[in-house]
Design a protein around this motif. Structure first.
Motif, mmCIF file in Angstrom:
data_model
loop_
_atom_site.group_PDB
_atom_site.id
_atom_site.type_symbol
_atom_site.label_atom_id
_atom_site.label_comp_id
_atom_site.label_asym_id
_atom_site.label_seq_id
_atom_site.Cartn_x
_atom_site.Cartn_y
_atom_site.Cartn_z
ATOM 1 N N GLY A 1 -16.111 99.756 -72.367
ATOM 2 C CA GLY A 1 -15.238 100.879 -72.053
ATOM 3 C C GLY A 1 -15.192 101.910 -73.167
ATOM 4 O O GLY A 1 -16.043 101.945 -74.063
ATOM 5 N N THR B 1 -6.578 95.906 -64.240
ATOM 6 C CA THR B 1 -6.686 94.446 -64.098
ATOM 7 C C THR B 1 -6.996 93.752 -65.420
ATOM 8 O O THR B 1 -7.050 92.517 -65.461
ATOM 9 C CB THR B 1 -7.783 94.094 -63.082
ATOM 10 O OG1 THR B 1 -9.039 94.650 -63.519
ATOM 11 C CG2 THR B 1 -7.444 94.636 -61.703
ATOM 12 N N HIS B 2 -7.203 94.532 -66.491
ATOM 13 C CA HIS B 2 -7.545 93.979 -67.815
ATOM 14 C C HIS B 2 -8.796 93.096 -67.732
ATOM 15 O O HIS B 2 -8.900 92.079 -68.418
ATOM 16 C CB HIS B 2 -6.377 93.177 -68.391
ATOM 17 C CG HIS B 2 -5.089 93.938 -68.458
ATOM 18 N ND1 HIS B 2 -4.862 94.934 -69.383
ATOM 19 C CD2 HIS B 2 -3.970 93.861 -67.690
ATOM 20 C CE1 HIS B 2 -3.649 95.436 -69.191
ATOM 21 N NE2 HIS B 2 -3.096 94.815 -68.176
ATOM 22 N N SER B 3 -9.705 93.474 -66.883
ATOM 23 C CA SER B 3 -10.962 92.738 -66.740
ATOM 24 C C SER B 3 -12.108 93.721 -66.739
ATOM 25 O O SER B 3 -12.143 94.638 -65.908
ATOM 26 C CB SER B 3 -10.962 91.930 -65.441
ATOM 27 O OG SER B 3 -12.230 91.357 -65.223
ATOM 28 N N ARG B 4 -13.030 93.560 -67.668
ATOM 29 C CA ARG B 4 -14.172 94.467 -67.773
ATOM 30 C C ARG B 4 -15.484 93.767 -67.455
ATOM 31 O O ARG B 4 -16.550 94.201 -67.866
ATOM 32 C CB ARG B 4 -14.223 95.064 -69.176
ATOM 33 C CG ARG B 4 -13.014 95.922 -69.507
ATOM 34 C CD ARG B 4 -13.084 96.472 -70.906
ATOM 35 N NE ARG B 4 -11.927 97.304 -71.207
ATOM 36 C CZ ARG B 4 -11.711 97.876 -72.383
ATOM 37 N NH1 ARG B 4 -12.571 97.688 -73.365
ATOM 38 N NH2 ARG B 4 -10.638 98.611 -72.560
ATOM 39 N N ASP C 1 -10.671 98.412 -63.820
ATOM 40 C CA ASP C 1 -10.850 97.522 -64.968
ATOM 41 C C ASP C 1 -9.674 97.615 -65.933
ATOM 42 O O ASP C 1 -9.211 96.601 -66.470
ATOM 43 C CB ASP C 1 -12.151 97.866 -65.704
ATOM 44 C CG ASP C 1 -13.381 97.447 -64.921
ATOM 45 O OD1 ASP C 1 -13.221 96.709 -63.928
ATOM 46 O OD2 ASP C 1 -14.487 97.879 -65.288
ATOM 47 N N ARG D 1 -14.037 102.481 -60.787
ATOM 48 C CA ARG D 1 -14.291 101.145 -61.326
ATOM 49 C C ARG D 1 -13.626 100.982 -62.684
ATOM 50 O O ARG D 1 -13.001 99.954 -62.977
ATOM 51 C CB ARG D 1 -15.795 100.941 -61.430
ATOM 52 C CG ARG D 1 -16.213 99.943 -62.464
ATOM 53 C CD ARG D 1 -16.790 98.704 -61.889
ATOM 54 N NE ARG D 1 -16.501 97.563 -62.741
ATOM 55 C CZ ARG D 1 -16.711 96.321 -62.395
ATOM 56 N NH1 ARG D 1 -17.170 96.054 -61.197
ATOM 57 N NH2 ARG D 1 -16.441 95.333 -63.203
ATOM 58 N N MET D 2 -13.750 102.005 -63.545
ATOM 59 C CA MET D 2 -13.144 101.947 -64.866
ATOM 60 C C MET D 2 -11.619 101.878 -64.771
ATOM 61 O O MET D 2 -10.968 101.146 -65.523
ATOM 62 C CB MET D 2 -13.563 103.153 -65.698
ATOM 63 C CG MET D 2 -13.041 103.125 -67.119
ATOM 64 S SD MET D 2 -13.450 104.604 -68.056
ATOM 65 C CE MET D 2 -12.466 105.815 -67.205
ATOM 66 N N PRO E 1 -14.634 94.719 -59.815
ATOM 67 C CA PRO E 1 -15.073 93.717 -60.771
ATOM 68 C C PRO E 1 -14.869 92.312 -60.260
ATOM 69 O O PRO E 1 -13.878 92.015 -59.611
ATOM 70 C CB PRO E 1 -14.181 93.987 -62.003
ATOM 71 C CG PRO E 1 -12.985 94.640 -61.444
ATOM 72 C CD PRO E 1 -13.434 95.435 -60.276
ATOM 73 N N ILE F 1 -18.479 92.668 -65.053
ATOM 74 C CA ILE F 1 -19.194 93.098 -63.853
ATOM 75 C C ILE F 1 -20.367 92.152 -63.628
ATOM 76 O O ILE F 1 -21.048 91.756 -64.584
ATOM 77 C CB ILE F 1 -19.683 94.562 -63.985
ATOM 78 C CG1 ILE F 1 -20.343 95.037 -62.694
ATOM 79 C CG2 ILE F 1 -20.615 94.739 -65.181
ATOM 80 C CD1 ILE F 1 -20.648 96.526 -62.666
#
Length: 330
Positions: free
Chosen positions: A35, A106-109, A103, A99-100, A8, A111
């Motif tokens: 998610g 890293t607490h980031s969704r 995410d 990838r999920m 991401p 893309i």
């Protein structure tokens, strides 16, 4: 290159929220993957669960590949196609699950737009590759049962390589057509994708322009591309059934069914779950409710395939034990 997901981009959540509040987006540089759940307490559990499923899938499929390639007795067309199916399954699950997991950690969704299109293309490529390989494997079983005397002539190494090449090229064409359709969208009304990956159907629904024609074209492509492998599977099994019914002995019938059992189970699992997801998404008014269902054919099916083939196939089990024993003794 296909076995690793796109990591991401490090954009802040505030920027995503700002994009989301804009009423008429003329362009989008990134999307927000919602998610499976927004509950912070569930995130560690989801991370452990999907990491475990991913590792089991990788280990199971790699074991099948190594067992087949290391055993000369399994260097036949059927196991050659099974090896390629395992490779496609590894690539198919590797473009979404890692990838999920990243995410969640890293607490980031977020893309990027380019990353989303790339993920979607590779997802369709290997998803359709699975479908094409199942059709080729059905044809292989048809030749083995209905034309056993000509099997080695028809399913020669050159023909097997051509089948794999054609399957890959058709799958690549299908993924690029979907890519072109999404690229035709000039603006988006939202940046939130109600899934853990860039689902092509959801990307089309996010377009703020009239997407009626794009949807029609997309449905036609899906219908045609779905008809090609499924018609091959149905035709092959129709001929196999007719041939089996002509066998006078029950032992011959049992042997024929045992030959097709693993493949038929995988076909039912793959197409049954995929069809169930798309029918439920067409009926359901809430895309979020379909996310859990999409996990079945994107994660569960690739994970179960090695177990289905290894548990129902004595040759695979023997090859696995021989490979593991040689590895441990070495």
């Amino acid at each position: 290159m296909y076995l690793f997901p796109l990591f991401p981009a490090l954009f802040s959540f505030s920027r995503v929220s700002k994009l989301h509040r804009t009423g008429n987006l003329t362009s989008v540089s990134e999307f927000f993957l919602l998610g499976l759940s927004d509950d912070p307490e569930l995130q560690p559990l989801l991370c452990v669960l999907f990491l475990s499923m991913y590792l089991v899938t990788m280990l199971g499929n790699l074991l099948i590949i190594l067992a087949i390639t290391s055993d000369p007795h399994l260097h036949t067309p059927m196991y050659f196609f099974l090896t390629n199916l395992s490779l496609a399954d590894i690539s198919f699950i590797s473009i979404t699950v890692p990838r999920m997991i990243v995410d969640i950690q890293t607490h980031s969704r977020v893309i990027s737009y380019e990353g989303c299109l790339t993920q979607m293309s590779i997802f369709i490529l290997f998803g359709y590759m699975d479908s094409m390989l199942l059709s080729v494997m059905a044809y292989d079983r048809f030749v083995a049962i209905c034309h056993p005397l000509h099997y080695t002539i028809i399913m020669n190494p050159r023909a097997c390589c051509i089948f794999i090449l054609v399957s890959f090229l058709v799958s690549l064409l299908d993924s690029q057509i979907h890519n072109v359709i999404v690229l035709q969208l000039t603006c988006f009304k939202d940046v939130e994708i109600s899934s853990f990956f860039c689902d092509p159907s959801q990307l089309l629904n996010l377009g703020c322009s009239d997407t009626f024609m794009n949807n029609i074209v997309s449905y036609i492509i899906v219908a045609i591309s779905g008809f090609l492998p499924t018609s091959g599977i149905f035709f092959s099994y129709y001929k196999i059934l007719v041939s089996i019914l002509k066998v006078p002995s029950s032992s011959g019938i049992y042997k024929a069914f045992a030959t097709c059992g693993s493949h038929l189970t995988v076909v039912c699992l793959f197409y049954g779950t995929a069809l169930g997801v798309y029918l439920s998404s067409a009926i359901s008014l809430s895309p979020r409710k379909d996310v859990a269902a999409s996990v079945v054919y994107t994660v569960v099916t690739p994970m179960l395939n090695p177990f289905i083939y290894s548990l129902r196939n004595k040759d695979i089990k023997k090859a696995m034990w021989r490979f593991l024993s040689r590895t441990i003794s070495a």
